[in-house]
Design an enzyme around this catalytic site. Structure first.
Site, PDB file in Angstrom:
ATOM      1  N   LYS A  57      17.160  16.948 -42.080  1.00  0.00           N
ATOM      2  CA  LYS A  57      18.766  17.609 -42.029  1.00  0.00           C
ATOM      3  C   LYS A  57      18.811  19.562 -41.141  1.00  0.00           C
ATOM      4  O   LYS A  57      16.723  20.179 -41.817  1.00  0.00           O
ATOM      5  CB  LYS A  57      19.062  17.716 -43.030  1.00  0.00           C
ATOM      6  N   SER A 108      25.027  14.349 -50.897  1.00  0.00           N
ATOM      7  CA  SER A 108      24.803  14.691 -50.008  1.00  0.00           C
ATOM      8  C   SER A 108      24.107  13.804 -48.771  1.00  0.00           C
ATOM      9  O   SER A 108      23.955  13.215 -47.482  1.00  0.00           O
ATOM     10  CB  SER A 108      25.028  15.377 -49.890  1.00  0.00           C
ATOM     11  N   SER A 125      26.811  15.487 -46.959  1.00  0.00           N
ATOM     12  CA  SER A 125      27.166  16.587 -45.486  1.00  0.00           C
ATOM     13  C   SER A 125      25.723  15.726 -44.746  1.00  0.00           C
ATOM     14  O   SER A 125      25.931  16.494 -43.841  1.00  0.00           O
ATOM     15  CB  SER A 125      27.420  17.777 -46.419  1.00  0.00           C
TER      16      SER A 125
END
Lengths: 463, 463
Positions: B15, B134, B110
Site C-alpha cells: 500500500k 481498512s 482504505s
C-alpha cells in the site's frame, strides 16, 4: 513611597550533554555545517518514530537528584503543537502532564553590595524538570526576504528546569542560575555554556504591593549571559514599577531583552495567546524508572534506569566541594565560592597546596588576588595560565623560606607571567632579588645609600 | 544460488502509505506526489530480505482516510469482481456502453488497491494498513483474506501514520495459510518502533486438521446493527450453525459499549490526524506552494493545495477537540470510552469465549456511482462500525471470504481474537475457510479453471 515586592521566576533550558539526540541517533555537536546532523526523524520525514535516548534520561535523573527532586518513577511524553519553520513536525515532544522530576530546591549564595565578606544564602524551589526536544534554528535574511533553516539542533535533548517565583531581583536570579550552571557542569548532565546556547534562561517578572496578590507577569526572553540576566530582570522590575506608578497596567506578554539598549521590548503576538493543543505522544510508552526496591530480580541493569544506582555515582556537588575546601584548608566560605566559580581554579589551588609549605590561608591570597586578577586582566582561563600551579608553588616556597621578600615575590610573579619558561629561582637570581641575610652587608648598603642621599641634599641646597 | 527466504521470488504489493526506498510514496495525496522515500518501512525491508519481489505500490484513499478507496488523487479503485463472470451473470448490462462505467463496484477501503491486487492474481500477498477496518473491509469486498494483527506485534516504522495508537500493518492474502506465513515474517519487536512488544514472536504453521469442539465462539449481539443486510445476517447465522454442528460452543455475548465506538473513534482519530498532518508544511519535503509572502502563507497554501477535503476536514475537527477548552470534554472523554470498549472485550474473553464471530461489512460492495452519493465521513461512519472496535481495543481480527452475495459479489465474515493469540485466531479462520470453500474469481480474460486444482487453494509455502 509605597513599597513594591518584585517576584522573579525562571524557566531554564539546559541542553543535555549526550552523543546523540533525544529521540534519534544523529549526533549532537556545536557549530557543525548546516543540516549535517539531521536524521530522517529530525527532519520529520513521514513514517519515522521517536526512540528514547537512555543517556538523556540518566542526565535528567542526575539533575533531579542534584536538585533534591522527587524522581517520578512513571513519567509521560506529550506533543505541544505550533507551526514554525524550525519545528519540522509541527509539534515538540515534551513532558507536560507528568514530568520526570518534581519538587526540588536549589541553594545559592551571593555577596551583598559586592563585598566579599557579606555572603547571603537563599533557596529557590524547583517546580519540575522535564525532558523535551530542542528546535532547529532559523536565520532571517531580510535582504533577500527569506528564512534559512538549520535543523542540526532540532531534536537535541533539553532539560527544562522550572524555578518557582521565589527570587526578588536580578542578582538573585543570576546567582541561582550560576549555581545551577555549576551543578550541571559538575554532574556532567549539561555543559551549560550560555554562549553556545547550551543554557537558555527566560525570566518571569511581576511586582505587587506587600500583602496584595501577585501582579500580572511578563516573560523576558533573549537573555544571552548571566550578567544580562541580572540587567534584564532589574530593568523589567523597574519598568513595571514605573508603569504602575504612572497609572498604567502590565500586559501578560513576552518581552525580549535588548542587550545594546539595556531594556526589554514587547514581542507582541499578532494572534494573541497560543493554544498548544497538548496531546499525549502515542508513539512513546510511559517512561518507567526503577530503584533498588522496585527493580525486578531478573532484570538486567543494563536495560533499565535505576535511580539509586545513579544516586550512588553522583559526584560531590559544588556545595559539598565548597564545604570540604573550607573545612580542609580553613579558608573563608566566600573564598570557596570564588574558587569554584572559575573553571579549574579549585584544582589549581589544591595543587599549589600540595607542593608548598605555605599555609593554605596565605596561599589563598595569592590565588584570589594575584593570579585571578592577572587572569581577568588578560581574559585568560586557568587552564591557559602561563603560571602553572607548580611554578607558583615554587615561588611561594621561596617566600615561605624567607629567601625573598613579598614585594620581590610579586616582581617574580610578574616575570613568570611572561611565560618565558624561567623558574622562579632563575628569575630571582637574574634580577638579584634574593633577600640578604648578612647583617653587615646590609649595613654597608644602607650606609652607601644614605651617603648618596646626603650628596643630593647638599646639591639641592646649593642650587 | 540459495533462496533468500520463504518468499524468494514471490510477487507482493505494498500500500502506498508504506515507505519504500527509492520508490515514490504518495499516500494517494498531492502532498506527497513525487516524494521519493529514502528508506524502507521495517515490514517492507523484511519482505525484501526474504526475497519477495515488489510489484508495485497500491492505491488507497488519501492518507488512508476512507472506506471505499475512492478518495485518492489517482482516482478510485475498481473491484476486480466487477469484471468477474459471477458478477456479470447476476447483473446483465442494460446497454453495452453503460456496462464498463456505471456498474463497477468499489473495493472498500482504505487498502482497496492492495485487496484488488491480491484478488486479481497480480500478487500472492499485499500489505495494507488497518486503523478502523481498512484491511478487513476491502478484504471482505474483494473476496480475500484480510488480517489485522494485534497492536504492537508488527512494526509501524515507515508506515505513514493515520492514528498512531490504532494503526497496524495489515496482511492481505488469498488464503489463511498464506497470511500465517507472512505474519511469521513480519511480526516481532522493532527497536525503531517503541510501541512494539519486546517478547520474542514464534512463527507458526497452522495444522491441517482442526478440531473446534473445545472452542467457545461468541456472537456479540450489538453487532446486529441496523443497516446490516439480510443476506449477511443469514450468512452470519449460517456460520454460527456451522461451528455448532461441528461441536463448538456458540453463545450470544454482549459488548455493551459498541454503540459509542463511532463517536469515540471520530474524536480520537481526528485529533491524532490533526497532529500527524502538522508536519506537512512544504518545508522539508513534499508539495510546496508557490507562495513567497510569508512562511504562514506558504504553509496555508501548501496545505490547501496538498490535502483533499477529507483530510482537511479531519484536521479541523481534530484541532477543535484538542483546544484547551475542549480537551477534557472530548479527547479525555473519548479515551475513557475507549477504555470501556476495550474492557467489554476483556470481560467477554475472560468469561471463557475464545473467538468472536461477526460480519465484516454491512453488505456486499456498492456500485461506485451509489457509493459516492454520500460523503466520505458518512460512509466511513457507516462502514467502520463492525471493524473499528478491534482497533480501539488493539485486538487481532481477520476477515475470511464466506460466500457470494445475490449479486455475485464476495461476502466476508470476521473473527476477533485475544491479544497476541494470532495462532488460535488463524486456526479457527482456516477451519472456517475449509468449510465454506469460497469460489475462485472467474475473470473474463482468464481461461476457466477447476476450483479445486487452482494454486489459489494451496499455501505459498508449498510452491
Amino acid at each position: 513611597l509605597v513599597s513594591w515586592v518584585p517576584v522573579v521566576g525562571l524557566e531554564i533550558h539546559a541542553q543535555i550533554s549526550s552523543n546523540s539526540k533525544l529521540f534519534s541517533g544523529s549526533q549532537v555537536q556545536f557549530a557543525a555545517p548546516p543540516n549535517s546532523l539531521v536524521s530522517f526523524f529530525d527532519a520529520s520525514l513521514p513514517g519515522t518514530l521517536p526512540v528514547l535516548n537512555r543517556r538523556c534520561v540518566e542526565a535528567a535523573v542526575m539533575t533531579g537528584l542534584a536538585l533534591n527532586c522527587s524522581i517520578n518513577k512513571k513519567s509521560l511524553f506529550d506533543r505541544k503543537h505550533y507551526f514554525y519553520a524550525d519545528l519540522p513536525a509541527g509539534y515538540q515532544i515534551t513532558q507536560q502532564r507528568v514530568p520526570i522530576a518534581v519538587n526540588g530546591s536549589l541553594s545559592y549564595s551571593f555577596c551583598i553590595d559586592n563585598k566579599m565578606s557579606q555572603m547571603v544564602t537563599k533557596t529557590v524551589r524547583i517546580k519540575q524538570i522535564q525532558l523535551e526536544q530542542d528546535s532547529g534554528k532559523s536565520l532571517h535574511d531580510d535582504a533577500r526576504s527569506q528564512t534559512l533553516v538549520d535543523l542540526n539542533r532540532a531534536g537535541v535533548g533539553l532539560m527544562e528546569v522550572v524555578m518557582e517565583p521565589d527570587m526578588c531581583c536580578g542578582e538573585e536570579a543570576a546567582a541561582a542560575v550560576r549555581e545551577l550552571q555549576l551543578i550541571l557542569q559538575t554532574i556532567g548532565s549539561s555543559q551549560a555554556i550560555m554562549a553556545e546556547g547550551q543554557l537558555r534562561v527566560d525570566a518571569n517578572v511581576s511586582v505587587h504591593h506587600p500583602g496584595e496578590p501577585y501582579g500580572v507577569r511578563t516573560e523576558v526572553k533573549n537573555i544571552n549571559s548571566i550578567r544580562f540576566l541580572a540587567k534584564a530582570v532589574d530593568y523589567e522590575i523597574q519598568r513595571q514599577i514605573e508603569e504602575l506608578e504612572n497609572g498604567g497596567t502590565i500586559l501578560n506578554e513576552t518581552r525580549a531583552f535588548d542587550s545594546k539598549l539595556g531594556c526589554t521590548i514587547s514581542m507582541r503576538d499578532k494572534e494573541g495567546k497560543q493554544d498548544y493543543r497538548f496531546m499525549p505522544e502515542p508513539n512513546l510508552p510511559p517512561l518507567i524508572l526503577y530503584d533498588a526496591k522496585s527493580l525486578p530480580a531478573n532484570m538486567n541493569h543494563q536495560q533499565v534506569v535505576n535511580i539509586d544506582w545513579i544516586r550512588e555515582r553522583l559526584p560531590d556537588l559544588p556545595s559539598v566541594k565548597r564545604a570540604k575546601l573550607v573545612e580542609l584548608y580553613g579558608i573563608l566560605p566566600e573564598h570557596s565560592f570564588t574558587l569554584l566559580n572559575e573553571d579549574g581554579l579549585a584544582e589549581y589551588f589544591e595543587n599549589v597546596i600540595k607542593h608548598t609549605q605555605m599555609k593554605p590561608k596565605k596561599v589563598i591570597g595569592w590565588i584570589l588576588n594575584d593570579l585571578l586578577s592577572y587572569l581577568k586582566e588578560h581574559a585568560c582561563e586557568v587552564k591557559d595560565s602561563p603560571v602553572s600551579s607548580f611554578l607558583l608553588a615554587d615561588l611561594l616556597n621561596l617566600l615561605e623560606r624567607k629567601e625573598i621578600s613579598s614585594s620581590a615575590a610579586k616582581q617574580v610573579f610578574e616575570e613568570l607571567w611572561k611565560g618565558e619558561g624561567k623558574t622562579p629561582l632563575e628569575i630571582v637570581k637574574e634580577k638579584q632579588l634574593e633577600l640578604l641575610q648578612d647583617q653587615e652587608e646590609l649595613e654597608q648598603i644602607c650606609q652607601a645609600v644614605i651617603d648618596r642621599q646626603e650628596d643630593e641634599v647638599g646639591a639641592g641646597m646649593l642650587g | 544460488g540459495q533462496p533468500l527466504g520463504i518468499l524468494d521470488g514471490i510477487p507482493v504489493a505494498v500500500k502506498d502509505n508504506f515507505n519504500t526506498a527509492g520508490i515514490e510514496t504518495t499516500c494517494a495525496s498531492n502532498m506527497l506526489k513525487g516524494y521519493i522515500s529514502p528508506y524502507n518501512a521495517t515490514v517492507v525491508q523484511k519482505l525484501l530480505d526474504q526475497g519477495a519481489v515488489l510489484l508495485g505500490k497500491t492505491n488507497l484513499d488519501e492518507f488512508a482516510m476512507g472506506s471505499g478507496s475512492t478518495d485518492g488523487v489517482f482516482g478510485p479503485v475498481r473491484n476486480p469482481w466487477s469484471y468477474s463472470r459471477q458478477y456479470k451473470e447476476k447483473n446483465p448490462s442494460k446497454s453495452p456502453s453503460e456496462n464498463e462505467d456505471s456498474e463497477w463496484v468499489i473495493t472498500g477501503g482504505s487498502s482497496g488497491g492492495s485487496a484488488a491486487a491480491v484478488s486479481s492474481f497480480t500478487c500472492f500477498a499485499a500489505l495494507g494498513s488497518d486503523t478502523g477496518g481498512s484491511t478487513r473491509n476491502p478484504a471482505a469486498h474483494c473476496g480475500v483474506v484480510g488480517l489485522k494483527p494485534t497492536y504492537g506485534l508488527i512494526s509501524r516504522h515507515g508506515l505513514i501514520p493515520l492514528v498512531n495508537s490504532m494503526d497496524v500493518p495489515g496482511i492481505l492474502t488469498r488464503c489463511v495459510d498464506d497470511a500465517a506465513v507472512v505474519l511469521g515474517l513480519l511480526a516481532g519487536h522493532d527497536p525503531k518502533d517503541s510501541t512494539t512488544v519486546q517478547d520474542t514472536f514464534k512463527p507458526f504453521e497452522l495444522p491441517d486438521s482442526i478440531d473446534v469442539r473445545k472452542l467457545c465462539i461468541g456472537i456479540p449481539k450489538e453487532y446486529n446493527v441496523p443497516g446490516l443486510s439480510s443476506e449477511i445476517q443469514a450468512l452470519w447465522s449460517k456460520a454460527a450453525e456451522l461451528f455448532k454442528d461441528a461441536g463448538a460452543e456458540v453463545i450470544e455475548v454482549s459488548l455493551p459499549h459498541t454503540p459509542y465506538s463511532i463517536v469515540c473513534y471520530h474524536v480520537l482519530c481526528t485529533a491524532e490526524v490533526a497532529s500527524n498532518m502538522a508536519r506537512f508544511d512544504g518545508l522539508e519535503y513534499g508539495h510546496r506552494a508557490d507562495m513567497k509572502q510569508s512562511t504562514e502563507s506558504m504553509y496555508a497554501a501548501t496545505r490547501r493545495e496538498g490535502f483533499n477535503d477529507v483530510v482537511r476536514g479531519r484536521i479541523l475537527s481534530g484541532n477543535y477537540f484538542l483546544l484547551k477548552e475542549n480537551y477534557e470534554n472530548y479527547f479525555v472523554k473519548a479515551q475513557k470510552v475507549r477504555r470501556l470498549i476495550a474492557n467489554d472485550f476483556v470481560k467477554v474473553f475472560g468469561s471463557g469465549v475464545d473467538i468472536l464471530l461477526t460480519p465484516t461489512t454491512l453488505s456486499d460492495a456498492a456500485p461506485y456511482v451509489e457509493f459516492i452519493k454520500e460523503d466520505n465521513r458518512t460512509r466511513s461512519a457507516q462502514d467502520d462500525i463492525l471493524t473499528q472496535a478491534a482497533n480501539m481495543a488493539g485486538l487481532p481480527a481477520i476477515s475470511v471470504p464466506a460466500a457470494l452475495s445475490k449479486r455475485g459479489l464476495p461476502l466476508g465474515l470476521q473473527f476477533i481474537g485475544r491479544s497476541f493469540q494470532e495462532k488460535q485466531l488463524l486456526t479457527v479462520a482456516k477451519w472456517f475457510e475449509k468449510q465454506v470453500k469460497f469460489p475462485v474469481i472467474q475473470l473474463e480474460d482468464m481461461k476457466s479453471h477447476d476450483c479445486s486444482g487452482f494454486p489459489h487453494q494451496k499455501s505459498v509455502s508449498s510452491l
